[in-house]
Design an enzyme around this catalytic site. Structure first.
Site, short mmCIF file in Angstrom:
data_model
loop_
_atom_site.label_atom_id
_atom_site.label_comp_id
_atom_site.label_asym_id
_atom_site.label_seq_id
_atom_site.Cartn_x
_atom_site.Cartn_y
_atom_site.Cartn_z
N VAL A 27 0.86 53.21 29.86
CA VAL A 27 0.72 52.95 28.42
C VAL A 27 -0.74 53.07 28.00
O VAL A 27 -1.05 53.65 26.95
CB VAL A 27 1.28 51.55 28.05
N LYS A 102 4.96 41.33 28.08
CA LYS A 102 6.06 40.37 27.83
C LYS A 102 6.08 39.24 28.84
O LYS A 102 6.42 38.10 28.51
CB LYS A 102 7.41 41.09 27.81
N GLU A 126 3.69 43.78 19.25
CA GLU A 126 4.92 44.52 18.91
C GLU A 126 5.53 45.21 20.14
O GLU A 126 6.75 45.24 20.31
CB GLU A 126 4.58 45.59 17.86
N VAL A 129 8.24 43.72 23.09
CA VAL A 129 9.70 43.61 22.96
C VAL A 129 10.27 44.91 22.40
O VAL A 129 9.87 45.34 21.33
CB VAL A 129 10.11 42.46 22.00
N LYS A 201 11.83 39.03 27.12
CA LYS A 201 11.79 39.55 25.74
C LYS A 201 12.56 38.65 24.78
O LYS A 201 12.15 38.43 23.65
CB LYS A 201 12.34 40.97 25.72
N GLY A 298 8.36 53.86 27.83
CA GLY A 298 7.72 55.18 27.89
C GLY A 298 6.29 55.06 27.39
O GLY A 298 6.02 54.31 26.43
N1 LIG Z 1 5.48 51.44 30.88
C1 LIG Z 1 6.22 51.16 29.81
O1 LIG Z 1 7.06 51.97 29.39
C2 LIG Z 1 6.02 49.85 29.06
C3 LIG Z 1 6.84 49.57 27.94
C4 LIG Z 1 6.65 48.38 27.22
C5 LIG Z 1 5.66 47.51 27.64
N2 LIG Z 1 4.90 47.79 28.75
C6 LIG Z 1 3.86 46.84 29.14
O2 LIG Z 1 2.59 47.47 29.05
C7 LIG Z 1 1.71 46.93 30.03
C8 LIG Z 1 1.14 48.06 30.87
O3 LIG Z 1 2.19 48.71 31.54
P1 LIG Z 1 1.96 50.10 32.30
O4 LIG Z 1 3.33 50.64 32.60
O5 LIG Z 1 0.99 50.96 31.55
O6 LIG Z 1 1.27 49.60 33.67
P2 LIG Z 1 0.50 50.48 34.77
O7 LIG Z 1 0.85 51.92 34.63
O8 LIG Z 1 0.75 49.79 36.06
O9 LIG Z 1 -1.04 50.32 34.38
C9 LIG Z 1 -1.74 49.12 34.55
C10 LIG Z 1 -3.21 49.36 34.32
O10 LIG Z 1 -3.87 48.10 34.36
C11 LIG Z 1 -4.90 48.15 35.34
N3 LIG Z 1 -5.00 46.88 36.04
C12 LIG Z 1 -4.00 46.18 36.62
N4 LIG Z 1 -4.49 45.07 37.19
C13 LIG Z 1 -5.82 45.06 36.96
C14 LIG Z 1 -6.87 44.20 37.31
N5 LIG Z 1 -6.65 43.09 38.02
N6 LIG Z 1 -8.12 44.49 36.90
C15 LIG Z 1 -8.36 45.62 36.18
N7 LIG Z 1 -7.40 46.50 35.83
C16 LIG Z 1 -6.15 46.23 36.22
C17 LIG Z 1 -4.51 49.24 36.31
O11 LIG Z 1 -5.69 49.69 36.93
P3 LIG Z 1 -5.70 50.90 38.02
O12 LIG Z 1 -5.55 52.14 37.21
O13 LIG Z 1 -7.04 50.78 38.64
O14 LIG Z 1 -4.56 50.60 38.93
C18 LIG Z 1 -3.85 50.26 35.37
O15 LIG Z 1 -4.85 51.07 34.79
C19 LIG Z 1 2.54 45.91 30.82
O16 LIG Z 1 2.35 44.62 30.28
C20 LIG Z 1 3.97 46.36 30.58
O17 LIG Z 1 4.90 45.31 30.70
C21 LIG Z 1 5.05 48.95 29.45
#
Ligand SMILES: NC(=O)c1ccc[n+]([C@@H]2O[C@H](COP(=O)([O-])OP(=O)(O)OC[C@H]3O[C@@H](n4cnc5c(N)ncnc54)[C@H](OP(=O)(O)O)[C@@H]3O)[C@@H](O)[C@H]2O)c1
Length: 418
Positions: A27, A102, A126, A129, A201, A298
């Protein structure tokens, strides 16, 4: 809300609006790209240009420098710590915060809301959820004058995809493997298939709809791992479709929040939501019902909801979190139930079962009975009954000598709006 004094000036003589970004994964990276793509348009109507300030990942960036430079912080790291500590630090520094987290909001939301209220800063979420479906804003703004009775949501796209595939004939394992192949399910899908992600959520939605703090631990949830394909087939014969539904509703002056597989009649607005989509139905006597649906996850989709929150803060279209009310949590709920019994194929068993249920005030709305050689299956839908009363009745039914195994139950939503 605050601004760094040495920032360059831009736009119509206004300095850029600097966005600090925590997390650059699925994201976060999509958000950074979208921010750049949309900056001209946002500047055109807002007069101020949003620009990306510092970015923090595990391998780059310094949190305190990013914070000092930012007008607003976007948290897209996920998890509880260090996200919680960073958000509290930002709020304490008078910075508005946008998050899609969430798990954090459903477990530490009150602490964050209280801190934001105390500091007079905005906390927007936003994307936490139902992804890009704008349910948070609709509850906070459009429906803020409407007494909400009930919310039903398909708020986990992974499980909705799996159940859609099962309804087409796949087994649970086949449907899960397909979801993983298409990137809808993680390698470890337990948070999704156990119902825990949907529960987080629904806790957030319940807080928005009813003003009462609901912690993830207050939400009863069941997942889809134990669903049997024959339940979907029998349900289809009874004209019902199966979904993983989150419910938040007012009950007897209190509130009930729960997630479980649920059967729906075809006239319910959530019955036709298939594949990885999310949808939320909001019910109130004054508005009947409103249903919103769209992609629940996504990178680009979620990023667009996050950027919408940033723009809402920039344009002053948001307000600090409201103080909480405290409503009692109710767990024993009236519902219709689908009941599946395996029995010896003997004459009179249907009458014996329905009579016994009747003595417990459980009445039957529809029945399918199928003989399978020596055994038979009895599948029924009850009229609404308190869950505790149904469980008591089924304990007695399970003791009948011709009943084999444990009765299976699935809740049924009776309402149809069309
Ligand atoms: N993916 C979806 O479709 C989606 C949908 C709705 C909501 N969300 C929410 O959006 C958020 C992000 O999701 P995502 O899918 O983008 O996760 P992700 O791909 O795992 O990315 C997480 C990012 O945060 C960084 N990070 C994690 N722990 C860290 C730490 N301790 N210190 C510094 N940086 C740190 C990671 O760093 P590195 O790059 O160094 O690993 C990475 O860049 C979450 O809360 C998720 O629930 C995601």
């Amino acid at each position: 809300m605050s601004a760094s004094s040495d920032a360059p000036r831009g736009g119509d003589g206004m300095r850029p609006f600097r966005v600090g970004l925590l997390g650059h994964g699925t994201v976060g990276a999509a958000f950074a790209a979208l921010l750049e793509q949309r900056a001209d348009e946002i500047e055109r109507f807002n007069g101020r240009r949003p620009v990306l300030g510092g970015v923090l990942t595990r391998s780059r960036g310094d949190f305190e420098e990013i914070l000092a430079d930012a007008d607003l912080l976007v948290e897209l790291m996920g998890g509880i710590e260090p996200a919680r500590g960073y958000m509290l630090r930002a709020i304490d520094a008078g910075k508005d915060v946008v998050s899609a987290n969430k798990q954090l909001l459903s477990q530490h939301g009150e602490e964050l809301f209280e801190a934001a209220r105390h500091a007079g800063v905005l906390l927007r979420f936003e994307a936490a959820v139902a992804g890009v479906v704008p349910v948070v804003r609709v509850l906070e703004e459009s429906l803020s004058a409407t007494p909400i009775e009930r919310i039903h949501g398909i708020v986990n796209g992974t499980t909705n995809f799996i159940m859609t595939e099962m309804a087409k004939g796949s087994t649970y394992d086949e449907a899960l493997a397909e979801a993983q192949r298409l990137g809808y399910a993680e390698a470890d899908p337990s948070d999704d298939v156990s119902g825990r992600d949907a529960a987080a959520k629904m806790a957030i939605l319940a807080r928005l709809a009813f003003g009462s703090p609901v912690h993830l631990d207050d939400v009863r949830y069941e997942g889809i791992e134990h669903l049997k394909r024959d339940d979907l087939e029998y349900a289809a014969e009874l004209g019902l479709g199966l979904k993983l539904i989150g419910t938040a509703e007012r009950v007897d002056g209190g509130v009930s929040v729960r997630v479980h597989p649920t059967l729906l009649y075809p006239g319910h607005p959530l019955a036709s939501v298939s594949g990885p989509f999310n949808a939320v139905t909001v019910e109130s006597a004054t508005i009947t019902e409103i249903t919103m649906s769209g992609p629940g996850a996504g990178g680009p989709q979620t990023a667009s909801a996050v950027l919408g929150d940033v723009v809402s803060v920039m344009t002053g279209g948001a307000r600090p979190p409201a103080p909480p009310l405290r409503l009692e949590l109710v767990h024993d709920i009236r519902s219709s139930f689908y009941v599946h019994l395996e029995m010896a194929d003997e004459p009179g068993v249907l009458g014996t079962v329905t009579t016994l249920l009747g003595t417990h005030e459980v009445s039957i709305k529809s029945v399918v009975q199928r003989g399978l050689g020596e055994s038979s299956r009895l599948v029924m839908v009850t009229h609404p009954v308190l869950e505790s009363r149904l469980r008591e009745a089924l304990r007695e039914v399970a003791k009948l000598e011709f009943v084999r195994g444990t009765p299976r139950t699935i809740r049924v939503i009776e309402e149809e709006f069309v």
